[in-house]
Design an enzyme around this catalytic site. Sequence first.
Site, mmCIF file in Angstrom:
data_model
loop_
_atom_site.group_PDB
_atom_site.id
_atom_site.type_symbol
_atom_site.label_atom_id
_atom_site.label_comp_id
_atom_site.label_asym_id
_atom_site.label_seq_id
_atom_site.Cartn_x
_atom_site.Cartn_y
_atom_site.Cartn_z
ATOM 1 N N CYS A 306 8.665 78.055 -95.258
ATOM 2 C CA CYS A 306 8.492 77.255 -94.045
ATOM 3 C C CYS A 306 9.143 75.872 -94.072
ATOM 4 O O CYS A 306 9.565 75.392 -93.017
ATOM 5 C CB CYS A 306 7.023 77.149 -93.664
ATOM 6 N N ARG A 336 11.151 81.566 -107.374
ATOM 7 C CA ARG A 336 10.303 80.656 -108.141
ATOM 8 C C ARG A 336 10.455 80.967 -109.622
ATOM 9 O O ARG A 336 10.422 82.128 -110.016
ATOM 10 C CB ARG A 336 8.831 80.792 -107.745
ATOM 11 N N GLU A 338 8.789 81.484 -112.518
ATOM 12 C CA GLU A 338 7.413 81.736 -112.932
ATOM 13 C C GLU A 338 7.222 81.424 -114.405
ATOM 14 O O GLU A 338 8.099 81.701 -115.228
ATOM 15 C CB GLU A 338 7.030 83.197 -112.666
ATOM 16 N N ARG A 347 4.432 89.608 -109.975
ATOM 17 C CA ARG A 347 4.695 88.220 -110.349
ATOM 18 C C ARG A 347 6.155 88.115 -110.777
ATOM 19 O O ARG A 347 6.509 88.420 -111.896
ATOM 20 C CB ARG A 347 3.756 87.783 -111.476
ATOM 21 N N GLU A 355 7.469 85.241 -93.494
ATOM 22 C CA GLU A 355 6.747 83.974 -93.328
ATOM 23 C C GLU A 355 6.417 83.760 -91.861
ATOM 24 O O GLU A 355 7.311 83.743 -91.002
ATOM 25 C CB GLU A 355 7.604 82.818 -93.838
ATOM 26 N N ASP A 416 -7.299 82.762 -99.272
ATOM 27 C CA ASP A 416 -6.646 83.757 -100.120
ATOM 28 C C ASP A 416 -7.244 85.130 -99.825
ATOM 29 O O ASP A 416 -8.466 85.273 -99.708
ATOM 30 C CB ASP A 416 -6.856 83.439 -101.604
ATOM 31 N N ASN A 435 -1.960 85.166 -98.195
ATOM 32 C CA ASN A 435 -2.671 83.928 -97.888
ATOM 33 C C ASN A 435 -2.432 83.511 -96.441
ATOM 34 O O ASN A 435 -1.519 83.998 -95.776
ATOM 35 C CB ASN A 435 -2.308 82.803 -98.872
ATOM 36 N N CYS A 461 0.593 78.355 -91.712
ATOM 37 C CA CYS A 461 1.575 79.363 -92.133
ATOM 38 C C CYS A 461 0.877 80.467 -92.893
ATOM 39 O O CYS A 461 -0.240 80.303 -93.396
ATOM 40 C CB CYS A 461 2.678 78.727 -92.992
ATOM 41 N N ARG A 468 3.690 91.859 -103.549
ATOM 42 C CA ARG A 468 2.240 91.759 -103.763
ATOM 43 C C ARG A 468 1.481 92.851 -103.009
ATOM 44 O O ARG A 468 0.524 93.424 -103.517
ATOM 45 C CB ARG A 468 1.743 90.373 -103.336
#
Length: 502
Positions: A306, A336, A338, A347, A355, A416, A435, A461, A468
């Site tokens: 976002c 990311r 991790e 993960r 999004e 969550d 989320n 958002c 996931r």
Amino acid sequence: MEPYFHLKGSYKTSADATTARSDIEKFIEEAKNTILQKGVPAGRGAKIIAWDVKENSIFLDIESDRYLRAHDAFIRLRKPLAGVLGKVYKIGIRGVDVEEFIVKLPSEQTLHQQKIPYVKNIEFVDGMITLSLDVGEAQLENKVPDRIISLIEDKIAAQSFGGKAEHWSPLWESPKKEMTFNGDPTVEAEKRGWIKRASGRGQWIHAAQMTRIFRTFEQIVLEEVIEPLGYVEMIFPKLVPWDVWKHSGHAKGVYPEIYYVCPPKTRDPAFWEEVIDNYKVTLEVPIDLIAEKIDKPIGGMCYAQCPSFWPFMQGKTVADESFPVKVFDRSGTSHRYESGGIHGMERVDEFHRIELLFIGTPEQVVEHSKKMQECYKHIFNDILELEWRMAWVTPWFMAQEGLTGLTGNKDVGTIDFEAPLPYRGKDGEWLEFQNLSVNGDKYPKGFNVKLQSGKEVWSGCSGIGLERWASTFFAQKGFEPKDWPELFREKVGEMPKGIKFL
């Protein structure tokens, strides 16, 4: 105990100021009851405990509590004192020297981080963290000491913050489900050839079967969330410059987790000829040589989708008729770095998300969040038939920025969506697979977005991570279509066979 500030500094004068001693003394005595008391409770604030004039400098020794901090008092006195010296004696103040600046902050524990910008020394004695600051005129003018103090206070709070569970509050939980699978979904998907580890860290190649599942999830989101709630699709950039992260707040703490983007210093082929020749001779990419030829990072790969949207709204006043704004992006991967457990596809360093971003008045945003929760409940209960729960947690953006504690507004925060993974055991890990956040005025303020009516602007958002969702679904339902919920199986249709290897 409360914060304590002690500064010893001098104003540098353009000529010998000893001739002005009597007027300087008169100014200081008056300032104690005027300049230093402005906006300060009676008896509080900054105190001048000593002063002196030595040729081309005027020395001040100031201590204070949290009201009108010593360094602010030192700066506040400069201009009116210069007026006194200039009017009568034609002497100017040409700068300042900070000889010593001590700050003491109450804390129940020492500070783990001992390397702070512009801090020479950190000590912890009798419930106080003592900082010795190394700052000059530019740092005082730019309020660096105040940001150092805020940083230390945030770090103190973060150390006592504890884990996420301490700020986890259950909202809703589904009935228990009978699980048809108890294997590791990543291991099983690899064995079946539905996914394969890619060359990059935390990166997967998704074969036709897994891609069909991903596209089915997208179809469900389109039909059950995006279309009913009136979203329109946009495309957000996936390379994020520093300026965006400064406005969004990510620049406060995102550095350990982003993939940096560095441009070449030049596109001139001659500049790169050495690199090219080196590879042709050695058949090894000369990483160290390349590092010498790339420029400083201009930003990083998309970390959270976002922020990249907000420059579209930056500095604008939005017409009332355009609110609430509801847009979504699914145009590319997020990245990311991790830490540690890049175990499987739940993960990863490179992942695929839809999004959803909504902007409106506080009432519109909170109401929209409630509608979106119901849409997700329908998907997870009636289509995917998962065992899952919702929990109110510390807002994600506070964690990303190194902030702690829940916000003062009960409507601002993150929900969550979590699900148990049977292969982790009866009391094993619950995976956060979804989320939904109400971010309050964080982004509208950061990017200076206003509404025509003058009402407050909020945003929210929700990130839908396909990896996931897949990890959660397969962990509970397995890989045999006959074991899948009927509605989901119908939406998937006939699974592709994929590529057969000899």
